[in-house]
Design a protein around this motif. Structure first.
Motif, PDB file in Angstrom:
ATOM      1  N   LEU A  49       0.940  -0.655   0.387  1.00 30.65           N
ATOM      2  CA  LEU A  49      -0.315  -0.174  -0.324  1.00 30.65           C
ATOM      3  C   LEU A  49       0.971   1.471   0.002  1.00 30.65           C
ATOM      4  N   ARG A  54      -1.107  -0.394  -7.217  1.00 31.23           N
ATOM      5  CA  ARG A  54      -2.229  -1.497  -6.630  1.00 31.23           C
ATOM      6  C   ARG A  54      -1.915  -2.907  -7.235  1.00 31.23           C
ATOM      7  N   ILE A  57      -0.188  -5.114  -4.661  1.00 27.74           N
ATOM      8  CA  ILE A  57      -1.057  -5.481  -3.768  1.00 27.74           C
ATOM      9  C   ILE A  57      -1.895  -6.872  -4.338  1.00 27.74           C
ATOM     10  N   LEU A 115      -9.214  -2.308   0.026  1.00 31.78           N
ATOM     11  CA  LEU A 115      -8.596  -2.373  -1.127  1.00 31.78           C
ATOM     12  C   LEU A 115      -8.410  -1.105  -1.973  1.00 31.78           C
ATOM     13  N   ARG A 119      -5.824   2.287  -1.150  1.00 30.18           N
ATOM     14  CA  ARG A 119      -4.941   2.418  -2.349  1.00 30.18           C
ATOM     15  C   ARG A 119      -4.828   3.728  -3.466  1.00 30.18           C
TER      16      ARG A 119
END
Length: 312
Positions: A49, A54, A57, A115, A119
């Motif tokens: 993060l 992204r 992640i 998320l 993000r």
């Protein structure tokens, strides 16, 4: 990768993949997802993060999912073998209940938007010019997850223009992949990947995502499609070989490949190979201290194949 957030490409990958590798080693040793491994995975997600990328992640989350499924499948196979009298080192376990599967699905559906927002928040922290208030009004869910400043078709147009003017850049990504671990301080003219070359060639603000077929077209021209078929066949062969071995490290190879499938699609074969080698290398180092426990806790490494019933 946005190495500028961490200051170095190497430190970025150590920061994200280091905790992930340690968590994988702990998870394989315990043959289950427990608190120490979960904390390592959580630390890896937090590091990803902080990188404001992204893809990192998604790679971490997919790696954990793949490793968990592999461990569960191996445990179920051991239980089946024990029931048949071939393996008696452990009591058979019940299969995952439908309630647990439903709960896991609900957690995944909830984790996606979380998320997505996190993000966006950390990206805004890395770039003060971006708006942090109501980020869902600035970018939609699908656009933020799958969109990019260098989407596939615009990048293809840039590469097509490059190839038409200067010709096919034969093997440029291969050279960058081979010498990626050589510090640039020791070699100023070290070959660069397709993304960096595109940024320099067209004076782009950021590195665009090349995507697999675009990268192959830049490297091989009209041979891109046959080369893509060969790449798919090679990856399929590696997968079959790892499944046939069914050892803890072969499961790590499968997890690393599955986790970086998004890298293969979005960034091409070069970044995919770099990520898989780096992630598996750290996992291999992290599992060295627990090598001696596998033969006693998970059965022999050359035990009968859990998938096909063959000896390896």
């Amino acid at each position: 990768v946005k190495a500028d957030v961490y200051g170095s490409f190497y430190f970025l990958y150590f920061a994200i993949y280091g905790p992930l590798a340690i968590g994988a080693a702990l998870c394989l040793r315990a043959r289950r997802l427990h608190v120490p491994s979960a904390l390592c995975f959580l630390l890896s997600i937090l590091m990803a993060l902080g990188a404001a990328q992204r893809r990192n992640i998604v790679v971490v989350v997919l790696f954990v999912i793949a490793l968990y499924i592999s461990i569960r499948a191996s445990g179920a196979a051991r239980a089946s073998s024990a029931a048949e009298g071939r393996l008696t080192t452990r009591r058979p376990r019940r299969s995952v209940s439908r309630i647990r599967m439903a709960c896991a699905g609900a957690v995944c559906l909830t984790l996606g938007p979380v998320l997505w927002w996190l993000r966006n928040y950390f990206t805004g922290m890395a770039d003060p010019l971006q708006e942090l208030v109501a980020p869902w009004q600035r970018k939609g869910f699908v656009e933020l997850f799958f969109g990019s400043a260098g989407a596939g078709f615009p990048t293809l147009l840039l590469i097509k223009e490059w190839v038409e003017s200067d010709g096919v850049q034969w093997g440029v990504s291969l050279l960058a992949t081979i010498f990626v671990f050589v510090p640039r301080e020791l070699w100023d003219n070290k070959p660069q990947g397709a993304e960096a070359l595109l940024q320099q060639r067209f004076s782009l603000v950021t590195m665009p995502s090349t995507f697999l077929i675009n990268e192959l077209y830049l490297n091989a021209g009209l041979f891109a499609l046959p080369l893509a078929t060969m790449v798919g066949r090679g990856l399929s062969g590696i997968h079959s070989w790892c499944v046939a071995r069914d050892t803890p490290r072969s499961r790590l190879v499968l997890a690393a490949m599955f986790a970086n499938s998004i890298t293969l699609f979005k960034n091409g074969l070069g970044p995919f190979a770099i990520n898989v080698v780096f992630l598996f290398g750290l996992c291999w180092l992290a599992t060295v201290p627990v090598d001696h426990t596998w033969s006693g806790r998970t059965g022999q490494l050359a035990a009968p194949n859990r998938w096909e019933g063959q000896s390896c």
